[in-house]
Motif scaffolding. Structure first.
Motif, PDB file in Angstrom:
ATOM      1  N   PRO A 158       0.803  -1.227   0.000  1.00  0.00           N
ATOM      2  CA  PRO A 158       0.000   0.000   0.000  1.00  0.00           C
ATOM      3  C   PRO A 158       0.836   1.278   0.000  1.00  0.00           C
ATOM      4  O   PRO A 158       0.410   2.303  -0.535  1.00  0.00           O
ATOM      5  CB  PRO A 158      -0.818  -0.126   1.296  1.00  0.00           C
ATOM      6  N   HIS A 204      -5.095   2.585   0.100  1.00  0.00           N
ATOM      7  CA  HIS A 204      -5.541   2.377   1.480  1.00  0.00           C
ATOM      8  C   HIS A 204      -7.061   2.384   1.626  1.00  0.00           C
ATOM      9  O   HIS A 204      -7.588   1.833   2.588  1.00  0.00           O
ATOM     10  CB  HIS A 204      -4.948   3.443   2.407  1.00  0.00           C
ATOM     11  N   ARG A 264     -11.684  -3.941   4.058  1.00  0.00           N
ATOM     12  CA  ARG A 264     -10.766  -4.962   4.560  1.00  0.00           C
ATOM     13  C   ARG A 264     -11.405  -6.356   4.475  1.00  0.00           C
ATOM     14  O   ARG A 264     -12.629  -6.485   4.399  1.00  0.00           O
ATOM     15  CB  ARG A 264     -10.418  -4.711   6.027  1.00  0.00           C
ATOM     16  N   LEU A 280      -2.936  -2.982   6.218  1.00  0.00           N
ATOM     17  CA  LEU A 280      -4.045  -2.052   6.385  1.00  0.00           C
ATOM     18  C   LEU A 280      -4.647  -2.134   7.787  1.00  0.00           C
ATOM     19  O   LEU A 280      -5.078  -1.114   8.343  1.00  0.00           O
ATOM     20  CB  LEU A 280      -5.119  -2.320   5.322  1.00  0.00           C
ATOM     21  N   ASP A 302      -2.386  -0.174   9.971  1.00  0.00           N
ATOM     22  CA  ASP A 302      -2.633   1.245   9.744  1.00  0.00           C
ATOM     23  C   ASP A 302      -3.904   1.706  10.446  1.00  0.00           C
ATOM     24  O   ASP A 302      -3.971   2.816  10.990  1.00  0.00           O
ATOM     25  CB  ASP A 302      -2.746   1.530   8.247  1.00  0.00           C
ATOM     26  N   CYS A 315     -13.835   0.607   5.104  1.00  0.00           N
ATOM     27  CA  CYS A 315     -12.817   1.653   5.057  1.00  0.00           C
ATOM     28  C   CYS A 315     -13.346   2.939   5.683  1.00  0.00           C
ATOM     29  O   CYS A 315     -14.480   3.360   5.410  1.00  0.00           O
ATOM     30  CB  CYS A 315     -12.411   1.905   3.613  1.00  0.00           C
TER      31      CYS A 315
END
Length: 260
Positions: free
Chosen positions: A31, A46, A50, A68, A71, A83
């Motif tokens: 990413p 990003h 997920r 991710l 993050d 997201c």
């Protein structure tokens, strides 16, 4: 990239997964790595939903998800399969919480060179400084586990032996043209080298990255002293590796494990 690499090394070392080829470490930083290409940005890489279990046809994309999820914990303080949208200057994510004490110094830093910056942008940059400095917090672990050497070997391995598979996976996940992905791999070979990475594994190297990123390079001695103090304050604000430990536990509890 190195914090992500070291964290995955910890996870792999503690798992029962059979020996994996080193390309998993390039998937893990994909990413961020893909943004080397001028037509690919961080929002694109990003801002996807997920998943915990990767599909059978693209098993190595699980390691992108690992990145991710890490993050998410750094940015939001929690994992969400959807997201997150929008910017929250009051985020409970680790990098924002730790960066909050730096915001006033960042605002003052820009006044020294007569550069305009909003409060929200100062908050955003504060979290980046925390992320940039974290490699130095765990530097002894990075050296002990040879994370830099691993990453250098991994990019050569991926380009030479797994390039087609990597390009196909990025195309499937992100809709990115395979030729663009291959260009990233070719450029990354000169970008991810032991010599270059070791050159920026200090406060001075991180300051150079920061000032280059935001066009702040200048010869003002007051600015130079102020930004040195800012980065040292950031480093001093992180006492230990608690983020690594908490993140590893949280992701395992959420159900992510290396694919067999």
């Amino acid at each position: 990239m190195l914090t992500h690499t070291h964290l995955l090394q910890q996870i792999m070392g503690a798992s029962n997964t059979k020996h994996s080829d080193p390309d998993i470490y390039i998937y893990n930083i994909a990413p961020d790595l893909l943004t080397i290409h001028p037509d690919i940005n961080a929002k694109q890489t990003h801002s996807i939903n997920r998943f915990i279990q990767a599909p059978p046809d693209h098993p190595r994309t699980a390691y992108i998800m690992f990145h991710l999820l890490v993050d998410d914990l750094a940015h939001y303080g929690k994992i969400s399969m959807t997201c997150q949208e929008g910017f929250d200057p009051h985020s409970a994510g680790y990098s924002y919480v730790k960066g909050r004490r730096l915001v006033d110094s960042i605002l003052n830093l820009h006044k020294i060179v007569d550069r305009d910056i909003s409060y929200n942008e100062a908050v955003y940059r504060s979290h980046l400084i925390i992320e940039m400095i974290y490699d130095l917090v765990i530097l002894s672990h990075i050296h002990a586990d040879r994370s830099i050497e691993l990453l250098e070997d991994a990019i050569h391995f991926t380009l030479d032996r797994k390039g087609n598979e990597f390009c196909a996976d990025m195309s499937w996940l992100y809709g990115i043209e395979k030729d663009h992905v291959r260009d990233v791999l070719k450029n990354a070979v000169s970008y991810i080298t032991k010599e270059r990475l070791e050159r920026i594994m200090n406060i001075e190297g991180r300051i150079r990255l920061f000032t280059d990123k935001f066009g702040l390079r200048n010869d003002n001695s007051v600015f130079a002293e102020a930004i040195q103090t800012l980065f040292q304050d950031a480093l001093d604000s992180i006492e230990n590796e608690e983020f690594l430990q908490q993140t590893s536990t949280a992701i395992r509890n959420y159900g992510w494990f290396p694919p067999d």
